[in-house]
Design a protein around this motif. Sequence first.
Motif, PDB file in Angstrom:
ATOM      1  N   ARG A 183      22.589  32.107 -35.346  1.00  0.00           N
ATOM      2  CA  ARG A 183      22.271  33.535 -35.381  1.00  0.00           C
ATOM      3  C   ARG A 183      21.018  33.749 -36.220  1.00  0.00           C
ATOM      4  O   ARG A 183      20.567  32.846 -36.923  1.00  0.00           O
ATOM      5  N   ILE A 184      20.493  34.973 -36.134  1.00  0.00           N
ATOM      6  CA  ILE A 184      19.310  35.320 -36.918  1.00  0.00           C
ATOM      7  C   ILE A 184      19.414  36.770 -37.355  1.00  0.00           C
ATOM      8  O   ILE A 184      19.905  37.622 -36.613  1.00  0.00           O
ATOM      9  N   ARG A 185      19.006  37.034 -38.587  1.00  0.00           N
ATOM     10  CA  ARG A 185      18.950  38.396 -39.131  1.00  0.00           C
ATOM     11  C   ARG A 185      17.485  38.784 -39.300  1.00  0.00           C
ATOM     12  O   ARG A 185      16.607  37.941 -39.264  1.00  0.00           O
ATOM     13  N   MET A 186      17.260  40.044 -39.495  1.00  0.00           N
ATOM     14  CA  MET A 186      15.896  40.531 -39.672  1.00  0.00           C
ATOM     15  C   MET A 186      15.222  39.832 -40.853  1.00  0.00           C
ATOM     16  O   MET A 186      14.056  39.423 -40.763  1.00  0.00           O
ATOM     17  N   GLY A 187      15.930  39.678 -41.953  1.00  0.00           N
ATOM     18  CA  GLY A 187      15.363  39.011 -43.126  1.00  0.00           C
ATOM     19  C   GLY A 187      14.952  37.581 -42.831  1.00  0.00           C
ATOM     20  O   GLY A 187      13.918  37.106 -43.319  1.00  0.00           O
ATOM     21  N   ASP A 188      15.759  36.880 -42.018  1.00  0.00           N
ATOM     22  CA  ASP A 188      15.408  35.519 -41.617  1.00  0.00           C
ATOM     23  C   ASP A 188      14.092  35.524 -40.846  1.00  0.00           C
ATOM     24  O   ASP A 188      13.226  34.690 -41.068  1.00  0.00           O
TER      25      ASP A 188
END
Length: 80
Positions: free
Chosen positions: A34-39
């Motif tokens: 998965r990926i978050r905006m911060g990543d």
Amino acid sequence: MHRLNQKIEREKGVLAALPELSLRIVEFAREHGRIRMGDAIRLTGSSRNTLKQHFRALVERGLLHQQGSGRGVWYELANA
């Protein structure tokens, strides 16, 4: 085996048509689940607004699914 090869070829075509930034987002999601905006900000150095556009386009193309909402939102590969 033939269906798998077809799927791989189709995916290559879709990924080849993506902008570099979107491709990096998809690859990170593939590697980490998965990926978050911060990543994405740390990975690319791009602005939040630019990344929002890329995430929105990836969701619309069916490559990513959005999970959660607000600050807790994260994205996973659509076929995950």
